[in-house]
Motif scaffolding. Structure first.
Motif, PDB file in Angstrom:
ATOM      1  N   ARG A   1       0.835  -1.202   0.000  1.00  0.00           N
ATOM      2  CA  ARG A   1       0.000   0.000   0.000  1.00  0.00           C
ATOM      3  C   ARG A   1       0.871   1.253   0.000  1.00  0.00           C
ATOM      4  O   ARG A   1       0.510   2.270  -0.590  1.00  0.00           O
ATOM      5  CB  ARG A   1      -0.898  -0.027   1.243  1.00  0.00           C
TER       6      ARG A   1
ATOM      7  N   ARG B   1      -2.972   4.999  -4.459  1.00  0.00           N
ATOM      8  CA  ARG B   1      -4.069   4.109  -4.828  1.00  0.00           C
ATOM      9  C   ARG B   1      -4.903   4.691  -5.971  1.00  0.00           C
ATOM     10  O   ARG B   1      -5.268   3.967  -6.905  1.00  0.00           O
ATOM     11  CB  ARG B   1      -4.957   3.840  -3.612  1.00  0.00           C
TER      12      ARG B   1
ATOM     13  N   GLU C   1      -5.334   2.831  -9.580  1.00  0.00           N
ATOM     14  CA  GLU C   1      -6.637   2.264  -9.937  1.00  0.00           C
ATOM     15  C   GLU C   1      -7.361   3.033 -11.025  1.00  0.00           C
ATOM     16  O   GLU C   1      -8.287   2.504 -11.654  1.00  0.00           O
ATOM     17  CB  GLU C   1      -7.520   2.178  -8.690  1.00  0.00           C
TER      18      GLU C   1
END
Length: 254
Positions: free
Chosen positions: A91, A206, A210
């Motif tokens: 992450r 993120r 994405e």
């Protein structure tokens, strides 16, 4: 017995070193499990902000340990991919520090990292086709998303090596350093990132990762789902207060 992976902390940065220089840091099953454990430790520790992946002995990684593979020892972890990271990167930001060779699975390990710093004489390549194999650790699928398709196909179908300068020109490497200084350069880059708000950094990474799967219409709503908690966090208030008070922020990660 020498550990296949070494882990060290540097002021909020976790340095993960593949430690099989006798095999040019080729990855076997034990190495994959150790890298996966280090990546999990990076994400689990709030005091760690950035990870660096590198190799011992002047080589980043020569890919899969073919001798181990022929004996049935495979360097893939179900659901996590090659070296336990290509399908499931952390992450938090991960930087590749490349000296020497980043070949085959080693090149795919670099692609799994968010950023890359490479020494001037380092060399890259996906030579799987030369061995009758397919770059299934991510290069055949991800490389055409990172660079023009015709260029990606040239690299994938010829299997030829290319230089750090070409990798940088293609946007695969962020910074090129003198030989022997890739880790130093990666630590300098990591320090800049680690000084920023950890919640903001994680959410930004993120969204950037994405967004390729979102339509433009849904993208605004999807990114707001990810950034709204950051705007409502203690860290956001601390960032504003630190700016107003002209002092460095003290991040809490909440």
């Amino acid at each position: 017995m020498t550990a296949p992976v070494l882990v060290a902390r540097h002021e909020g940065v976790l340095v993960v070193t593949i430690n099989r220089p006798e095999a040019r840091n080729a990855v076997d099953g034990a190495t994959s499990r150790a890298v996966a454990a280090a990546v999990d430790a990076l994400d689990a520790d709030d005091d760690l902000r950035v990870g660096i992946l590198t190799g011992a002995g002047g080589t980043f990684c020569a890919g899969m340990d073919l001798k181990a593979w022929m004996k049935g020892d495979k360097p893939f972890i179900p659901g996590r991919g090659f070296a336990g990271v290509t399908m499931a990167p952390p992450r938090k930001p991960l930087i590749a520090a490349v000296e020497g060779w980043a070949l085959a699975g080693g090149f795919e390990l670099m692609l799994a990292c968010d950023l890359a710093v490479a020494a001037a004489s380092s060399r890259f390549g996906v030579p799987e086709v030369k061995r009758g194999l397919v770059a299934g650790g991510g290069a055949a699928m991800l490389l055409p998303r990172r660079i023009p398709q015709a260029v990606a196909l040239e690299l994938l179908l010829t299997g030829d090596l290319f230089t750090a300068d070409r990798a940088a020109a293609l946007g695969l490497v962020n910074r090129v350093t003198p030989d022997g200084e890739a880790l130093k350069g990666a630590l300098e880059l990591a320090a800049v990132i680690a000084a920023n708000g950890p919640l903001a950094v994680a959410a930004t990474k993120r969204i950037a990762q994405e967004q390729a799967d979102w339509t433009l219409g849904e993208g605004w709503d999807r990114q707001e789902e990810l950034y709204r908690p950051v705007f409502d966090s203690e860290d956001a208030r601390e960032g504003a207060a630190a700016f107003a008070e002209k002092r460095p922020p003290v991040w809490r990660g909440r």
